[in-house]
Design a protein around this motif. Sequence first.
Motif, short mmCIF file in Angstrom:
data_model
loop_
_atom_site.label_atom_id
_atom_site.label_comp_id
_atom_site.label_asym_id
_atom_site.label_seq_id
_atom_site.Cartn_x
_atom_site.Cartn_y
_atom_site.Cartn_z
N PHE A 257 0.79 -1.21 0.00
CA PHE A 257 0.00 0.00 0.00
C PHE A 257 0.83 1.27 0.00
O PHE A 257 0.28 2.37 -0.02
N HIS A 258 2.15 1.12 0.01
CA HIS A 258 2.99 2.31 -0.16
C HIS A 258 2.77 2.92 -1.54
O HIS A 258 3.00 4.10 -1.75
N LEU A 259 2.26 2.10 -2.49
CA LEU A 259 2.00 2.61 -3.84
C LEU A 259 0.92 3.68 -3.83
O LEU A 259 0.92 4.59 -4.67
N LEU A 260 -0.01 3.60 -2.87
CA LEU A 260 -1.07 4.59 -2.79
C LEU A 260 -0.53 5.97 -2.47
O LEU A 260 -1.10 6.98 -2.86
N LYS A 261 0.57 6.02 -1.72
CA LYS A 261 1.10 7.30 -1.28
C LYS A 261 2.24 7.80 -2.15
O LYS A 261 2.77 8.88 -1.90
N GLN A 262 2.63 7.03 -3.15
CA GLN A 262 3.67 7.50 -4.05
C GLN A 262 3.06 8.47 -5.05
O GLN A 262 2.19 8.11 -5.83
N PRO A 263 3.50 9.73 -5.05
CA PRO A 263 2.92 10.70 -5.99
C PRO A 263 3.33 10.39 -7.42
O PRO A 263 4.38 9.78 -7.66
N SER A 264 2.50 10.79 -8.35
CA SER A 264 2.85 10.62 -9.76
C SER A 264 4.02 11.54 -10.09
O SER A 264 3.94 12.76 -9.86
N PRO A 265 5.11 11.01 -10.64
CA PRO A 265 6.25 11.86 -10.99
C PRO A 265 5.94 12.78 -12.17
O PRO A 265 6.71 13.69 -12.47
N TYR A 266 4.80 12.55 -12.81
CA TYR A 266 4.41 13.34 -13.98
C TYR A 266 3.49 14.50 -13.62
O TYR A 266 3.27 15.39 -14.44
N ALA A 267 2.95 14.48 -12.41
CA ALA A 267 2.01 15.53 -12.01
C ALA A 267 2.63 16.93 -12.03
O ALA A 267 1.98 17.88 -12.50
N PRO A 268 3.86 17.12 -11.54
CA PRO A 268 4.43 18.48 -11.55
C PRO A 268 4.56 19.06 -12.95
O PRO A 268 4.24 20.24 -13.18
N GLU A 269 5.03 18.24 -13.90
CA GLU A 269 5.20 18.75 -15.27
C GLU A 269 3.86 19.06 -15.91
O GLU A 269 3.71 20.07 -16.61
N LEU A 270 2.88 18.19 -15.68
CA LEU A 270 1.55 18.45 -16.22
C LEU A 270 0.98 19.74 -15.64
O LEU A 270 0.42 20.57 -16.37
N LEU A 271 1.12 19.91 -14.34
CA LEU A 271 0.60 21.11 -13.71
C LEU A 271 1.28 22.36 -14.28
O LEU A 271 0.62 23.34 -14.61
N GLN A 272 2.59 22.30 -14.41
CA GLN A 272 3.34 23.46 -14.89
C GLN A 272 2.97 23.82 -16.34
O GLN A 272 2.73 24.99 -16.66
N LYS A 273 2.89 22.82 -17.20
CA LYS A 273 2.67 23.09 -18.62
C LYS A 273 1.21 23.34 -18.97
O LYS A 273 0.91 24.01 -19.97
N LEU A 274 0.30 22.83 -18.16
CA LEU A 274 -1.12 22.99 -18.47
C LEU A 274 -1.74 24.19 -17.77
O LEU A 274 -2.91 24.51 -18.02
N THR A 275 -1.00 24.85 -16.90
CA THR A 275 -1.57 25.99 -16.16
C THR A 275 -0.74 27.26 -16.34
O THR A 275 -0.85 28.18 -15.54
#
Length: 228
Positions: free
Chosen positions: A25-43
Amino acid sequence: MRYAAQCTCMTIYTGNLIMPQESPFHLLKQPSPYAPELLQKLTEEQEFKHYPKGSRFVFIHSGEHLCQFVRAGMVSIENQESHLALGIAVAPVSLGFTSALSDKLLLRALEACEVATVPLDTVMARIEEKQLWEIMAKHMIILTNKLFIQNEMAAAPTTYDVLCYQLQALARESESIRQQIAAYQYILDRTHLSRSSVMKILSALKKGGYIELDQGKLVAIKQLPARF
């Protein structure tokens, strides 16, 4: 109270918390490594607004599908139909790309947050313009895996199994979360288990030395028995 043979998995320390090393269940708490780039480029052209603790963010409003981008803060992901909490996410968070779930989910701020709300059509156009389809696909695979784990936890065959899964998920939360919420309340918020059943099992596990609680807060998971 009788227990089956204890699990033989090793234990490790996570801050002040002890938990089984082999827990998936540690997988549940591992953040997506792609979320920061998506946030930066899409906003890049979006305004982030400051919201207080308790604010709610939906994924569909007046028939329009929305994406939510959390640049700072922590949010709870909740199911509006079942009123169950599905998880806790810490910024950066990029959600709302699956329109099929838009009318069922919402985010609730667990602390002050910075959030940008962007129409899904706008997000899709920017993904095409910036050719972000590959990174988006990888991000969605991670989110899908988390949904699968959540489903496995909810579909466990016994009340005890469901409770143990939630205890392991709680063990992976940050110390600030573990200090804010009692173990029984964390479990009740995420399951349809009765309060009496949860309290009974937690009390027995504490008495047997399988878990350690301090004023109801989870301190340690030791060797949980295979069955209750």
